[in-house]
Design an enzyme around this catalytic site. Structure first.
Site, mmCIF file in Angstrom:
data_model
loop_
_atom_site.group_PDB
_atom_site.id
_atom_site.type_symbol
_atom_site.label_atom_id
_atom_site.label_comp_id
_atom_site.label_asym_id
_atom_site.label_seq_id
_atom_site.Cartn_x
_atom_site.Cartn_y
_atom_site.Cartn_z
ATOM 1 N N ASP A 163 -87.175 -33.780 -16.168
ATOM 2 C CA ASP A 163 -88.455 -33.847 -15.455
ATOM 3 C C ASP A 163 -88.881 -32.449 -14.981
ATOM 4 O O ASP A 163 -88.053 -31.680 -14.481
ATOM 5 C CB ASP A 163 -88.267 -34.772 -14.241
ATOM 6 N N GLU A 198 -89.562 -31.945 -20.324
ATOM 7 C CA GLU A 198 -90.954 -32.196 -19.953
ATOM 8 C C GLU A 198 -91.495 -30.863 -19.462
ATOM 9 O O GLU A 198 -91.211 -30.441 -18.343
ATOM 10 C CB GLU A 198 -91.056 -33.237 -18.827
HETATM 11 C C1 NOJ Z 1 -93.239 -35.936 -14.044
HETATM 12 C C2 NOJ Z 1 -92.988 -37.406 -14.020
HETATM 13 O O1 NOJ Z 1 -93.175 -37.916 -15.316
HETATM 14 C C3 NOJ Z 1 -93.943 -37.984 -13.021
HETATM 15 O O2 NOJ Z 1 -93.975 -39.387 -13.061
HETATM 16 C C4 NOJ Z 1 -93.563 -37.464 -11.657
HETATM 17 O O3 NOJ Z 1 -94.512 -37.904 -10.711
HETATM 18 C C5 NOJ Z 1 -93.532 -35.939 -11.614
HETATM 19 N N1 NOJ Z 1 -92.878 -35.381 -12.768
HETATM 20 C C6 NOJ Z 1 -92.787 -35.458 -10.415
HETATM 21 O O4 NOJ Z 1 -91.424 -35.743 -10.548
#
Ligand code: NOJ
Length: 535
Positions: A201, A275
């Site tokens: 993440d 990500e």
């Molecule tokens: C990306 C995640 O996919 C999302 O759902 C989240 O709110 C943010 N990162 C913060 O962790």
């Protein structure tokens, strides 16, 4: 379980556990619920599941606010349930990818609670970004949170802490070696428990620069980072080059260390996907250099219009950029953070695009419910729980629409998802979109996905690169058709609202909607549809 680099061209099914299947009637999906539906997942033809966070969490941000990364939140079950899920997945030859959240913890994590108690100047505060207020009492800088509002929250003794997301998600200070040590412990914990990989993440956010410096245009930057705010692309691109908290060089050092950790599990083929929303797009390739991570998400298709030029550019760019570091692209049409593809571009277009993408080299990610052709759930504001909605006073509706639980069976909401009241309401209009109803309809989206994923495995995985046949840059019908060959398969997508002829040879393998006719030795592809032909 062993195959050469299983992840390279895998199809990976993203499960948002809270919305998948509720095994105990409390209205929220859980780990035993996921386990109970693994045959469904397996029959879909995917190779792996990615589970969004199920760790101990106050759930202010759908579990991306982690209070204990090495335990399971009671709403989802317990560690034995996690072990059982992994074991049952492996029994079906499905790999399991866990979601790790290294940019921030929940404010309920013991470290943050200790930092609050220990006070300014303490070792405990050094694990986060605590700073004194400016002389005029304002926060240390003017950054705006990605969920709206200031990026800083003040604690009782006057110091502020940094949070790029919700105020309940304090950012970790990755300059403190204790932070990496703790995350390595977490990675090992889940690998030892059996997981096969990680989705990382906010992988681009861990290292910050200029934490005490104001940004010249914080509101502009905040808008530029939001996909739901319209902006001239040149202005947006210029602003995106100025983000002081994303994509700093220091993040790569972290992933080099992690790669060594993954590779130390000889024979396990542990993988990680980043990500990383970075700009310019070429920067994404740095995350998948040979000694870093294995995949990086390509988010372009989450926002791309159903337009041949746009889609040609996205595909071409992603394949060629990844090739510079010897990596393969990833493809995602939906996820838990963005509007569902069927709502965004239309139901027929969503099927056509899925079939187009399943033929491409690289890994395909499918967000649970996408295979059913689910649209976004229609919600009242009173139903909404996303912090984006709450922090912007309802100005931004947020991501709950994509997170409405899955409809499984029966004629009445909540369609077998739960025996209780689902945490977000499921519309009665989803009656024909249940798994049960789609299984009974050979023309359903579910059957399209199942057939396509089987054919993908049989003819396309490992088949090398693509050769474009029709596109805006090649051939004559560029505006209405996009077409490529790969292995022995010709993939033709007709983006227009009328049927279109093409020269594709071979036997029809699958079509995303309508019927393919033959006319004067040519194939007629239905409007808003993709077909595969085997030569
Ligand atoms: C990306 C995640 O996919 C999302 O759902 C989240 O709110 C943010 N990162 C913060 O962790």
């Amino acid at each position: 379980m062993k195959s050469a680099l299983w992840w390279k061209e895998a199809t990976i099914y993203q499960i948002y556990p809270r919305s998948f299947f509720d095994s105990n009637g409390d209205g929220e999906g859980d780990l035993p619920g996921v386990t109970s539906q693994l045959d469904y997942v397996k029959n879909l033809g995917v190779d792996a599941i990615w589970l969004s966070p199920f760790y101990t969490s106050p759930n202010k941000d759908g579990g991306y606010d982690v209070a204990n990364p090495r335990d399971v939140d009671p709403r989802f079950g317990n560690l034995d349930d996690a072990k059982e899920l992994i074991a049952q997945a492996h029994k079906r030859n499905l790999r399991v990818i866990a979601d790790i959240v290294p940019n921030h913890f929940s404010d309920q994590h013991e470290w943050f609670q200790a930092a609050l108690k220990a006070g300014r100047g303490s070792k405990e505060r050094e694990r986060f970004h605590f700073y004194d207020a400016n002389e005029d009492g304002t926060p240390p800088n003017n950054w705006i949170s990605l969920f709206g509002g200031p990026s800083w929250t003040q604690v009782a003794d006057g110091q502020f802490y940094l949070h790029l997301f919700d105020s309940s998600q304090p950012d970790l200070n990755w300059e403190n070696p204790e932070v990496n040590a703790d995350f390595e412990k977490t990675l090992r914990f889940w690998i030892d428990l059996g997981v096969d990989g990680f989705r990382i993440d906010v992988a681009h956010g861990l290292v910050k620069e200029d934490v005490l410096t104001n940004h010249p245009d914080p509101q502009g930057l905040s808008n530029a980072l939001r996909l739901d705010v319209a902006m001239d692309s040149e202005v947006r691109n210029a602003l995106l080059l100025t983000v002081p908290y994303f994509d700093r060089q220091g993040v790569h050092e972290i992933y080099r260390k992690w790669r060594k950790l993954f590779d130390s599990y000889v024979g396990r083929e542990i993988m990680a996907v980043a990500e990383a929303w970075v700009h310019p797009p070429v920067n994404a390739t740095r995350y998948v250099r040979a000694d870093e991570l294995h995949q990086v998400f390509n988010f372009d298709l989450l926002t791309a219009e159903f337009d041949s030029k746009v889609l040609f550019d996205v595909v071409e760019r992603s394949i060629s950029l990844n090739a510079t570091v010897n990596a393969l692209p990833t493809w995602a049409l939906s996820n838990h953070d963005s509007p569902r593809v069927a709502s965004r571009i239309g139901e027929e277009q969503a099927r056509a695009l899925a079939l187009f993408v399943f033929g491409l080299p690289g890994s395909a990610y499918v967000f649970a419910g996408q295979e059913l052709g689910l649209p976004d759930g229609q919600l009242q504001d009173s139903d909404r729980q996303d912090p984006t909605f709450l922090r912007t006073n309802g100005q931004i509706k947020g991501r709950d629409g994509a997170r409405v639980p899955l409809p499984w069976s029966g004629n009445t909401t909540p369609f077998g998802f739960s025996t209780g009241k689902p945490w977000l309401p499921i519309s009665q209009s989803w009656r024909d979109l249940t798994v049960e109803s789609e299984l009974a309809d050979p023309k359903s989206s579910l059957h399209l996905y199942r057939n396509a994923l089987e054919l993908r495995k049989e003819f396309l995985v490992g088949a090398g690169g693509i050769t474009w046949l029709e596109s805006c840059n090649h051939g004559s019908k560029g505006d209405s058709l996009l077409s490529y060959t790969r292995g022995g398969v010709t993939v033709v997508m007709n983006l227009s609202d009328s049927a279109n002829e093409c020269d594709a040879d071979g036997r029809l393998l699958i079509v995303s909607g309508g019927t393919v006719d033959a006319r004067d030795g040519k194939k007629v592809i239905p409007a808003r549809s993709t077909a595969w032909f085997l030569t």
